[in-house]
Scaffold this motif. Sequence first.
Motif, PDB file in Angstrom:
ATOM      1  N   ILE A 104       5.677   3.077   6.056  1.00 51.25           N
ATOM      2  CA  ILE A 104       4.470   2.276   6.256  1.00 51.25           C
ATOM      3  C   ILE A 104       3.306   2.919   5.521  1.00 51.25           C
ATOM      4  O   ILE A 104       3.285   4.128   5.284  1.00 51.25           O
ATOM      5  CB  ILE A 104       4.129   2.104   7.746  1.00 51.25           C
ATOM      6  CG1 ILE A 104       3.876   3.475   8.412  1.00 51.25           C
ATOM      7  CG2 ILE A 104       5.244   1.373   8.477  1.00 51.25           C
ATOM      8  CD1 ILE A 104       3.422   3.369   9.854  1.00 51.25           C
ATOM      9  N   ASN A 105       2.339   2.105   5.155  1.00 50.78           N
ATOM     10  CA  ASN A 105       1.203   2.621   4.401  1.00 50.78           C
ATOM     11  C   ASN A 105       0.270   3.399   5.310  1.00 50.78           C
ATOM     12  O   ASN A 105       0.350   3.320   6.541  1.00 50.78           O
ATOM     13  CB  ASN A 105       0.457   1.467   3.715  1.00 50.78           C
ATOM     14  CG  ASN A 105      -0.128   0.502   4.711  1.00 50.78           C
ATOM     15  OD1 ASN A 105      -1.124   0.785   5.361  1.00 50.78           O
ATOM     16  ND2 ASN A 105       0.482  -0.663   4.859  1.00 50.78           N
ATOM     17  N   THR A 106      -0.627   4.149   4.712  1.00 56.18           N
ATOM     18  CA  THR A 106      -1.520   5.010   5.483  1.00 56.18           C
ATOM     19  C   THR A 106      -2.453   4.212   6.384  1.00 56.18           C
ATOM     20  O   THR A 106      -2.856   4.691   7.447  1.00 56.18           O
ATOM     21  CB  THR A 106      -2.354   5.888   4.530  1.00 56.18           C
ATOM     22  OG1 THR A 106      -3.036   5.047   3.572  1.00 56.18           O
ATOM     23  CG2 THR A 106      -1.456   6.858   3.774  1.00 56.18           C
ATOM     24  N   ASP A 107      -2.798   2.979   5.984  1.00 57.75           N
ATOM     25  CA  ASP A 107      -3.673   2.151   6.816  1.00 57.75           C
ATOM     26  C   ASP A 107      -2.983   1.793   8.126  1.00 57.75           C
ATOM     27  O   ASP A 107      -3.579   1.887   9.204  1.00 57.75           O
ATOM     28  CB  ASP A 107      -4.071   0.877   6.070  1.00 57.75           C
ATOM     29  CG  ASP A 107      -4.826   1.177   4.793  1.00 57.75           C
ATOM     30  OD1 ASP A 107      -5.807   1.924   4.854  1.00 57.75           O
ATOM     31  OD2 ASP A 107      -4.414   0.676   3.742  1.00 57.75           O
ATOM     32  N   GLY A 158       0.800  -1.223   0.000  1.00 63.38           N
ATOM     33  CA  GLY A 158       0.000   0.000   0.000  1.00 63.38           C
ATOM     34  C   GLY A 158       0.827   1.266   0.000  1.00 63.38           C
ATOM     35  O   GLY A 158       0.378   2.320   0.457  1.00 63.38           O
ATOM     36  N   LEU A 159       2.052   1.188  -0.523  1.00 62.55           N
ATOM     37  CA  LEU A 159       2.943   2.344  -0.541  1.00 62.55           C
ATOM     38  C   LEU A 159       2.815   3.102  -1.862  1.00 62.55           C
ATOM     39  O   LEU A 159       2.468   2.517  -2.889  1.00 62.55           O
ATOM     40  CB  LEU A 159       4.390   1.884  -0.342  1.00 62.55           C
ATOM     41  CG  LEU A 159       4.676   1.130   0.961  1.00 62.55           C
ATOM     42  CD1 LEU A 159       6.134   0.706   1.007  1.00 62.55           C
ATOM     43  CD2 LEU A 159       4.328   1.975   2.169  1.00 62.55           C
ATOM     44  N   ALA A 201      11.999  -4.048   4.594  1.00 63.18           N
ATOM     45  CA  ALA A 201      10.926  -3.241   4.010  1.00 63.18           C
ATOM     46  C   ALA A 201      11.239  -2.932   2.550  1.00 63.18           C
ATOM     47  O   ALA A 201      12.401  -2.778   2.178  1.00 63.18           O
ATOM     48  CB  ALA A 201      10.752  -1.943   4.796  1.00 63.18           C
ATOM     49  N   PRO A 202      10.219  -2.817   1.699  1.00 63.97           N
ATOM     50  CA  PRO A 202      10.479  -2.494   0.290  1.00 63.97           C
ATOM     51  C   PRO A 202      10.980  -1.082   0.074  1.00 63.97           C
ATOM     52  O   PRO A 202      11.630  -0.796  -0.929  1.00 63.97           O
ATOM     53  CB  PRO A 202       9.113  -2.711  -0.379  1.00 63.97           C
ATOM     54  CG  PRO A 202       8.110  -2.584   0.717  1.00 63.97           C
ATOM     55  CD  PRO A 202       8.786  -3.096   1.948  1.00 63.97           C
ATOM     56  N   ALA A 203      10.697  -0.182   1.028  1.00 63.42           N
ATOM     57  CA  ALA A 203      11.129   1.209   0.880  1.00 63.42           C
ATOM     58  C   ALA A 203      11.357   1.827   2.255  1.00 63.42           C
ATOM     59  O   ALA A 203      10.717   1.448   3.235  1.00 63.42           O
ATOM     60  CB  ALA A 203      10.090   2.015   0.107  1.00 63.42           C
ATOM     61  N   VAL A 204      12.289   2.784   2.318  1.00 58.20           N
ATOM     62  CA  VAL A 204      12.595   3.463   3.577  1.00 58.20           C
ATOM     63  C   VAL A 204      12.566   4.972   3.376  1.00 58.20           C
ATOM     64  O   VAL A 204      12.704   5.469   2.252  1.00 58.20           O
ATOM     65  CB  VAL A 204      13.983   3.039   4.118  1.00 58.20           C
ATOM     66  CG1 VAL A 204      13.994   1.557   4.458  1.00 58.20           C
ATOM     67  CG2 VAL A 204      15.086   3.361   3.106  1.00 58.20           C
TER      68      VAL A 204
END
Length: 331
Positions: free
Chosen positions: A258-261, A91-92, A247-250
């Motif tokens: 982290i995604n907004t959810d 969800g990024l 993590a896929p992205a930092v």
Amino acid sequence: MNYIINSNGIVLFLDNKPIKFEKSSRQYAQIVEKFDLPENEQEKAIREVIFNSPSSLDKNGFKATDEGVFYKGEKLPTALAEKVKSLHKEGLPLNLFEKFWQNIKENPSCSSVNELYEFLSYKELPITEDGCFLAYKGVDGSFWSVSGNKDTKVVKGKVDNSGRIYNGIGERIEVVRRDVDDDRRNHCSHGLHVGSLDYASSFSRGKLVVVKVNPKDVVSVPTDYSCQKCRVSAYEVVSEFGAEIKAPAVDENNEPIINTDSAARDAFVDRVDNYLRKMSEKGYSEVCVRKIQNSFSPEYPSRNRVLDALDDLGYFWHEDEHDGLVVELGD
């Protein structure tokens, strides 16, 4: 729809089959939030969360088909396609990949770019907000490189008499690109070396650091070590190794994005925690769950969502014949 929520996550029973989601998964936060909906709308909303798979990607120029993942009509190499799927699954924002893609396009060598794809495909490495990727480097106990080359022209960085480079935290290291061997058949050769965690760990002589590399600065990926090492012309030392970054992205602080959810769920848990702390300071030893729900007025979160937060916070609750579920605040 039947379900079980416990300290590990949630198990949903859909179509007579159990589907489990751990609390660490992106879908968990979304699913729990759906319990705020009217009961007759919950199952449909939860199904949409569960079955919105990476293969349904079709937005912002990205499209996933049976043939692969495409960006603005161009088919992405497997390693990059997997990165896009990872971002979408978590969800990024996909613009994280766009910046990475732009930097790749600035690499002047076609062979360097193709070899980079092989390096990235060994084990997914996180990308950064500014379109770079993180890798690892083994150094000695004082942060100096294990070996040196006096013939390599260092543009940025501290060099000792033997040509070794200082890799202290925050150091930006750069050498002249033409001094980096671009022939991948030469396994041990001149240039700056970074690699996977496995590779860097095997070459560490005391310390392991995390480095940030712009894909435009990648020169070659030697064929030895299963393409786990990479020769580059520049990198930045961002931190000493603590744990593998999965993590896929930092973000700019190298913390997982982290995604907004998940962020919304964390904020919800914090709000419940703050409310219970205030009630404890006022002298309450117990608070009914209904009061916690009412504290969110004019919103009214579901009991399941509140219990999920209480479980995260380590609170216990029991059934009271007058007040329903009651949370124990302790002494």
